[in-house]
Write an enzyme that holds these catalytic residues in place. Structure first.
Site, PDB file in Angstrom:
ATOM      1  CD  GLU A  37      -2.780   1.556   2.263  1.00 57.72           C
ATOM      2  OE1 GLU A  37      -3.681   2.387   2.110  1.00 57.72           O
ATOM      3  OE2 GLU A  37      -2.572   0.960   3.345  1.00 57.72           O
ATOM      4  CD  GLU A  62       2.322   7.954   4.914  1.00 58.81           C
ATOM      5  OE1 GLU A  62       1.265   7.468   4.470  1.00 58.81           O
ATOM      6  OE2 GLU A  62       2.703   9.109   4.649  1.00 58.81           O
ATOM      7  CG  ASP A 111      -1.550  13.535  -0.673  1.00 56.03           C
ATOM      8  OD1 ASP A 111      -2.442  13.262   0.148  1.00 56.03           O
ATOM      9  OD2 ASP A 111      -0.344  13.523  -0.385  1.00 56.03           O
ATOM     10  CE  LYS A 115      -3.778  26.090  -7.103  1.00 55.80           C
ATOM     11  NZ  LYS A 115      -3.905  25.661  -5.705  1.00 55.80           N
ATOM     12  CE1 TYR A 187      -6.494  10.539   5.349  1.00 54.11           C
ATOM     13  CE2 TYR A 187      -7.189  11.750   3.406  1.00 54.11           C
ATOM     14  CZ  TYR A 187      -6.372  11.631   4.509  1.00 54.11           C
ATOM     15  OH  TYR A 187      -5.433  12.600   4.774  1.00 54.11           O
TER      16      TYR A 187
END
Ligand code: SAH
Length: 206
Positions: A37, A62, A111, A115, A187
């Site tokens: 992951e 991570e 994430d 933009k 999340y």
């Protein structure tokens, strides 16, 4: 204040150092293929998956050590022996894994970097996909979940253009009633409680 926090974090990390991923360990009890992951956050997903699949080995990657320590503590509390943790940025994965050693990759609520000029930071940008291809076993799956419809659209296109075949995709995992057996992330629990639709896809190298 910041120094205090870091010192505390480092001590907690050291206390769980036995759970750090060491490629040399492969020769011993922690055998490939390993399932990754990338961006495990607090580790709820990888720990539940590892609990459900005691004969498979998992590595949680991570880049934020503060949050990774929480995931390590969770795995230790559960007494899991088939999860290891790697404090690294996804862009350096090829330094840690030999070619064709990874049995699957999970990208959960990465994430979005919404933009346009940030596109190269998205974990499904072509440079990341090239890295994943270099470490994946040919038939291994890349599984992605996100609440972000734009990141999902970008990822579907990027995967298709960069050597992956999309095997399945949904923009509303729960609405379509196909979430059986789905392991939720931290999340995801939050988004589901808020009624936000969850996108999911599975892809394989062409
Ligand atoms: N998967 C968890 C956390 C999602 S938040 C969940 O679904 O609950 C995204 C996580 O990915 C953050 O913890 C962030 O630090 C991590 N991350 C973002 N970019 C990364 C990268 N390039 N390499 C490793 N981790 C990354």
């Amino acid at each position: 204040m910041r120094m205090r926090k870091k010192k505390h974090r480092d001590a907690r990390f050291q206390a769980r150092a036995d759970l750090c991923f060491e490629p040399a360990e492969f020769a011993d009890k922690f055998k490939p293929p390993v399932f990754l992951e990338i961006g495990c956050g607090k580790g709820g997903f990888i720990c539940e998956l590892a609990q459900g699949h005691p004969n498979a080995n998992f590595v949680a990657v991570e880049k934020n050590l503060d949050v990774m320590v929480l995931a390590m503590e969770k795995a230790a509390e559960l007494g899991l022996t088939n999860v290891r943790f790697l404090s690294a940025d996804a862009k350096n994965l090829a330094e840690h894994f030999a070619p064709a050693i990874v049995g699957g990759i999970y990208l959960n609520f990465s994430d979005p970097w919404h933009k346009r000029y940030q596109a190269s930071k998205r974990l499904t940008y072509k440079t990341f996909l090239e890295i994943y291809k270099s470490i994946l076993i040919p038939e291994a799956k890349l599984v992605m979940k996100t609440d972000n419809q734009n990141l999902f659209s970008f990822s579907v296109k990027s995967l298709a253009e960069n050597g992956f075949e999309i095997l399945s995709q949904t923009r509303d995992l729960y609405g379509e009633g196909i979430s059986d057996g789905n392991v939720q992330t931290e999340y995801e629990k939050k988004f589901v409680a808020e009624g936000v639709a969850i996108c999911r896809l599975e892809a394989v190298m062409k």
